[in-house]
Design a protein around this motif. Structure first.
Motif, short mmCIF file in Angstrom:
data_model
loop_
_atom_site.label_atom_id
_atom_site.label_comp_id
_atom_site.label_asym_id
_atom_site.label_seq_id
_atom_site.Cartn_x
_atom_site.Cartn_y
_atom_site.Cartn_z
N ALA B 232 0.80 -1.46 0.05
CA ALA B 232 0.05 0.19 0.15
C ALA B 232 1.12 1.48 0.26
CB ALA B 232 -0.93 0.07 1.26
N ASP B 233 2.17 1.01 0.74
CA ASP B 233 2.75 2.35 0.56
C ASP B 233 4.46 1.61 0.79
OD1 ASP B 233 4.11 4.80 0.93
OD2 ASP B 233 3.57 4.65 3.35
N HIS B 234 4.95 1.84 -0.28
CA HIS B 234 6.62 1.30 -0.13
C HIS B 234 7.13 2.26 0.73
CE1 HIS B 234 6.31 -1.19 -4.78
NE2 HIS B 234 4.84 -0.93 -3.87
N ALA B 235 6.89 3.32 0.87
CA ALA B 235 7.72 4.25 1.62
C ALA B 235 7.59 3.69 2.45
CB ALA B 235 7.81 5.57 1.23
N ASP B 236 6.42 3.07 3.65
CA ASP B 236 6.04 2.84 5.28
C ASP B 236 7.71 2.30 5.60
OD1 ASP B 236 5.96 2.14 6.95
OD2 ASP B 236 3.40 1.39 6.31
N TYR B 237 8.09 3.64 6.94
CA TYR B 237 9.48 3.41 6.98
C TYR B 237 8.96 1.68 8.18
CZ TYR B 237 13.56 2.56 10.15
OH TYR B 237 14.63 2.35 10.72
N GLY B 238 8.42 1.68 9.01
CA GLY B 238 8.08 0.86 9.80
C GLY B 238 7.76 0.17 9.75
N ALA B 239 6.69 -0.36 8.24
CA ALA B 239 6.79 -2.21 7.49
C ALA B 239 7.91 -2.67 7.27
CB ALA B 239 5.41 -1.81 6.69
N ARG B 240 8.68 -1.70 6.92
CA ARG B 240 10.31 -2.05 6.19
C ARG B 240 10.87 -1.98 7.46
NH1 ARG B 240 11.37 -3.69 1.17
NH2 ARG B 240 10.45 -1.10 -0.03
N ALA B 241 10.55 -1.64 8.61
CA ALA B 241 11.83 -1.96 9.74
C ALA B 241 11.12 -2.89 10.30
CB ALA B 241 11.60 -0.51 10.43
N ASN B 242 9.43 -4.09 10.21
CA ASN B 242 9.15 -5.03 11.02
C ASN B 242 9.51 -6.20 9.88
OD1 ASN B 242 8.02 -4.22 13.94
ND2 ASN B 242 7.23 -2.47 13.04
N LEU B 243 9.34 -5.53 9.06
CA LEU B 243 9.68 -6.75 7.95
C LEU B 243 11.62 -7.49 7.97
CD1 LEU B 243 8.94 -8.40 5.94
CD2 LEU B 243 9.31 -7.20 4.04
N ALA B 244 11.94 -6.32 8.49
CA ALA B 244 13.70 -6.63 8.39
C ALA B 244 13.61 -7.85 9.46
CB ALA B 244 14.26 -4.98 8.29
N TRP B 245 12.95 -6.96 10.88
CA TRP B 245 13.52 -7.63 11.92
C TRP B 245 13.14 -8.79 12.34
CZ3 TRP B 245 16.81 -8.17 15.21
CH2 TRP B 245 16.90 -8.45 17.11
N ALA B 246 11.47 -8.84 11.43
CA ALA B 246 11.48 -10.48 11.23
C ALA B 246 12.58 -11.64 10.55
CB ALA B 246 9.93 -10.17 10.82
N ALA B 247 12.53 -10.83 9.93
CA ALA B 247 13.24 -12.11 8.30
C ALA B 247 14.66 -12.26 9.70
CB ALA B 247 13.76 -10.56 7.63
N THR B 248 15.29 -11.20 10.06
CA THR B 248 16.09 -11.43 10.79
C THR B 248 16.56 -12.45 11.80
OG1 THR B 248 17.55 -8.65 10.11
CG2 THR B 248 18.58 -10.68 11.97
N LEU B 249 15.14 -12.49 12.71
CA LEU B 249 14.30 -13.89 13.82
C LEU B 249 14.53 -15.14 13.37
CD1 LEU B 249 12.55 -11.30 15.34
CD2 LEU B 249 14.99 -11.72 16.33
N ALA B 250 13.81 -14.76 11.63
CA ALA B 250 13.10 -16.33 11.53
C ALA B 250 14.39 -17.12 11.21
CB ALA B 250 12.30 -15.81 9.90
#
Lengths: 380, 380
Positions: B232-250
């Motif tokens: 919905a919003d490619h520039a959404d930093y919060g979504a990008r950040a949470n996706l990044a942290w989830a990817a690392t923890l996975a």
């Protein structure tokens, strides 16, 4: 999502029978002479002491024993143990017990390198060196086995304060859930309530840290589910093990990553109370204070309180969520009033004074001494 | 809950602008001369290269640059870089990129201490020493920034194999989600699908590891929610950040703790395919293979598949859960057939041969070459 560093180098050795790995684990860390710190003697009754000392002996590790750590551990004992650590020239400290024992061990590990241990609690002395700390955990509650902090009580002025330093991360923590099967039910419950309160201290301050909040919710739901399972069958190893792992993860940095702040005021009030009443276990105190504190705080960050009620308790409103939590605590047999803890109305002012003696209290909002009294009145 | 060890010493430095901390972070680790490994040049376009080299320069770190790592990185390049690392006498390796770059960096770090790097992949040579590995992450997908493993492709025989050793944990990993804002949407989606598949490789084999399963569910739900938000919003930093942290923890050990086994056969099939088609990105391949693999496997460990459908997708049946997942992948624009990937029916036998060349395939059940072909036919 705020910026953060996540760093946790503790090696967790988890599972049934892992206590017997302590000797090889100590040897792998290059230690030769450990100060074994323990509590009142329950580890003699559940076989942990025998397993630990035998394993250390087989691995050729020399052991100096120090017993007598009690709940709400005291500075005075830690200072005595620092002397013993120096005189005996141990090269490491092995905590065999729960949070009180581990915290004492961390303080001893740091204490051998400073002139005045309490000055570190007063933040007048950085902790940049410590003996290696090893842990054999006997009760899952504090999360101290995988965190860099320690809490001690200074008895003269009833101050229960904390230190924290990366050098205090235990090098390894053996978590053998099977040794917790013999714990009194009350201690299991107190531990679990403490774990919930640890997660909520950051969770309730959160907002858009989706990953961290989802992990916190998963941990909270798991704790509640596992305590219910354990109540139905105290010998359920799977429930015990999952509760233990959730307790360890609750304090290892995961449930706070990216949340800018935290609000430990409920714990500070409990600490202020248990500094006056050392016989009150942390989890028992939190069973009373946490619902009262939430009721008082629910209008601050209300969206997050609602999310908590919905995702953790399946409740439609914050009030229903708090009621569900109180009902669970009561179902588990936890105390629900200050009276249950032996604390009278006349003591509220002293608790408030004590809670505020370290500085401002709270983040969701700053609590005054009057707030503390008002917050506690409904649970007298 | 099976016994396990959890140990992950990587320091994650997470947040907007953290790329600029790379110089001080390298210096803190005591390194003076790094081999900077990178990909095709996108880090010149998004400013990461400039920020990294400037920070290293200010901290007085010498840099030898090595470019050209491609997706599905190859042994031959890693071997060349080992020579450069030796000739230039670097004391550490800095990966600036995604999983392919990080994996190459780990192989170079280990490779300088062995005669024949590929012999480590063949398990004929233990990896007990490596140069320190540092990471500046530019795409969240592989989780390699906080894990001890690396995958390389040996081109002559189309073998895509892995190594793993505790010495390969990156000393630190800088995860700055803001540098991922410029990623092509396709890469974001591929990364997210890869992350889901990582979690499911252990999750679907689980049963009573409540804590670990709850964390896995939280991570999966978060990934799905964040990709939808980002769409919905490619520039959404919060979504990008949470996706990044989830990817690392996975991939850092959390989502497998206490689960006795794992089933990486879907990934092995994808690896077998991308070894033949190096142009196929891992996540794109998984978008096609994962639903097909789940449909084929759903009768093994069915209770867990049902739990997955219910908790991750809110679905009543496994079939509905798989459909919901396929729908999400399509909504995000991921490929849904082998045809979309440019793979024809005539190649299924080669893929199956390749997937089985390393040994038995799968844990939920052992897949034969015929199984692989049958599993893939519906998604031709």
């Amino acid at each position: 999502m705020h910026s953060f560093e996540f760093y946790n180098p503790t090696r967790v050795i988890f599972g049934r029978g892992t206590v017997q790995q302590v000797g090889p684990a100590v040897a792998r860390e290059g230690a030769h002479k450990v100060l074994l710190i323990a509590g009142g003697g329950s580890i003699r009754e559940n076989g942990v002491y025998q397993a630990v000392t035998q394993s250390l002996s087989v691995s050729g590790i020399n052991v100096v024993e120090a017993w007598g750590v009690r709940p709400n551990p005291e500075l005075a004992l830690a200072q005595q143990l620092v002397q013993i650590a120096r005189e005996q020239q141990v090269d490491s400290v092995l905590a065999v017990g729960g949070g009180s024992v581990i915290d004492t061990a961390k303080c001893v590990a740091a204490g051998v390198y400073v002139d005045n241990l309490w000055s570190c609690f007063e933040k007048r002395c950085p902790i940049d060196k410590a003996l290696p700390v090893f842990v054999v955990l006997t009760i899952s509650a504090s999360g101290s086995e995988m965190d860099p902090s320690a809490v001690l009580t200074e008895s003269d002025q009833h101050r229960k304060w904390s230190i924290s330093s990366p050098v205090l991360y235990p090098r390894f923590a053996i978590v053998d859930p099977s040794v917790q099967t013999s714990l009194p039910w009350r201690q299991t419950v107190n531990g679990a309530i403490g774990v919930l309160s640890h997660i909520m201290a950051t969770y309730l301050v959160g907002s858009f840290e989706e990953t961290t909040l989802a992990l916190g919710e998963g941990l909270m739901r798991t704790v509640i589910k596992m305590v219910d399972q354990l109540q139905a069958d105290h010998a359920d190893y799977g429930a015990r093990a999952n509760l233990a792992w959730a307790a360890t993860l609750a304090m290892n940095g995961l449930s706070s990553a990216g949340i800018e702040d935290s609000d430990w005021s409920a714990r500070s009030i409990e600490s202020a109370m248990s500094a006056l009443h050392p016989e009150v276990a942390h989890g028992a105190g939190m069973a009373v204070i946490l619902p009262a504190w939430m009721t008082y705080q629910r209008e601050n960050n209300p969206g997050q309180f609602q999310r908590w009620a919905r995702t953790v308790w399946g409740a439609g409103t914050v009030e229903e969520g708090i009621t569900a939590m109180k009902t669970a605590f009561q179902r588990w047999g936890a105390p629900s009033t200050l009276g249950d803890l032996g604390i009278a109305a006349g003591e509220l002012r002293d608790i408030a004074f004590n809670a505020l003696s370290e500085g401002p209290l709270g983040k969701l909002r700053i609590l005054t001494a009057r707030d503390v009294v008002e917050l506690l009145k409904p649970v007298l």
